[in-house]
Design a protein around this motif. Structure first.
Motif, PDB file in Angstrom:
ATOM      1  N   ILE A 164       0.843  -1.203   0.000  1.00  0.00           N
ATOM      2  CA  ILE A 164       0.000   0.000   0.000  1.00  0.00           C
ATOM      3  C   ILE A 164       0.878   1.254   0.000  1.00  0.00           C
ATOM      4  O   ILE A 164       0.629   2.200  -0.754  1.00  0.00           O
ATOM      5  CB  ILE A 164      -0.965  -0.021   1.212  1.00  0.00           C
ATOM      6  N   ALA A 185      -7.480   1.197  -2.822  1.00  0.00           N
ATOM      7  CA  ALA A 185      -8.557   0.397  -2.226  1.00  0.00           C
ATOM      8  C   ALA A 185      -9.164  -0.535  -3.269  1.00  0.00           C
ATOM      9  O   ALA A 185      -9.399  -1.724  -2.990  1.00  0.00           O
ATOM     10  CB  ALA A 185      -9.633   1.318  -1.647  1.00  0.00           C
ATOM     11  N   VAL A 209      -6.986   1.654   3.760  1.00  0.00           N
ATOM     12  CA  VAL A 209      -5.825   2.241   3.077  1.00  0.00           C
ATOM     13  C   VAL A 209      -5.262   3.380   3.926  1.00  0.00           C
ATOM     14  O   VAL A 209      -4.052   3.454   4.164  1.00  0.00           O
ATOM     15  CB  VAL A 209      -6.206   2.745   1.662  1.00  0.00           C
ATOM     16  N   TYR A 214      -6.006   7.038  -2.760  1.00  0.00           N
ATOM     17  CA  TYR A 214      -6.556   6.094  -1.797  1.00  0.00           C
ATOM     18  C   TYR A 214      -7.584   5.200  -2.470  1.00  0.00           C
ATOM     19  O   TYR A 214      -7.612   3.978  -2.253  1.00  0.00           O
ATOM     20  CB  TYR A 214      -7.210   6.822  -0.624  1.00  0.00           C
TER      21      TYR A 214
END
Length: 186
Positions: free
Chosen positions: A132, A147, A157, A143
């Protein structure tokens, strides 16, 4: 002034000598220094010196011969000093360049070592958090994109990124302090 005793020289006679010989002496100086301003400075220095020492100078030749010889020696002395100064400046420039090169190499080495430490810190993160973080920091993904790609919520996230940045920041401060004490510059 040939034949005259220089101890009886008054300001009017000196001014006449100056006007009569200044241009000629500047031409003499130009033959040596090849710089109009420097030549004029040499001649002016000669006349100042001559006036200050007028009571002690005993001319055995004519003033023009004396003045030409004195200006010549002033020019030679100027050239010697200029050559020494130029040589020193060249040496200093070479030393400064060498030092800058050395400093740059040292700085690049420290940056490289910091980079390696940061990569090591990223690799110590849990695999999911590491992925991530890389998607966000390196791949510049949002984000929402992370995700969607990881099939997790946006809040997950955010949480994972917050934990990753916190862990990296805590360890990076220690790395920064360690490298700062080594380099003495940061």
């Amino acid at each position: 002034m040939e034949g005259e005793d220089s101890t009886t020289l008054n300001i009017d006679q000196f001014e006449t000598m100056f006007r009569r010989n200044h241009q000629f002496l500047c031409a003499v100086a130009m033959q040596y220094v090849h710089d109009q301003f420097a030549a004029e400075d040499m001649v002016q220095d000669f006349f100042i010196d001559f006036w200050q020492r007028r009571h002690t100078i005993q001319l055995t030749t004519g003033f023009e011969a004396y003045a030409r010889r004195a200006v010549k020696y002033k020019c030679i002395d100027f050239l010697r000093k200029s050559a020494v100064t130029e040589k020193r400046n060249s040496m200093l420039a070479a030393l400064e360049e060498e030092q800058e090169h050395h400093d740059e190499q040292e700085y690049n080495e420290i940056r490289h070592q910091r980079y390696i430490k940061i990569v090591e810190l990223i690799q110590k993160l849990p695999e999911n958090r590491q992925n991530i973080f890389i998607m966000h920091a390196v791949d510049k993904m949002s984000y929402a994109e992370i995700a969607k790609k990881q099939n997790i919520s946006i809040n997950t996230v955010k949480t994972q990124l917050s934990r990753a940045y916190s862990a990296l920041r805590n360890h990076a401060i220690l790395v920064f302090i360690a490298f700062s004490s080594l380099s003495g510059r940061f």
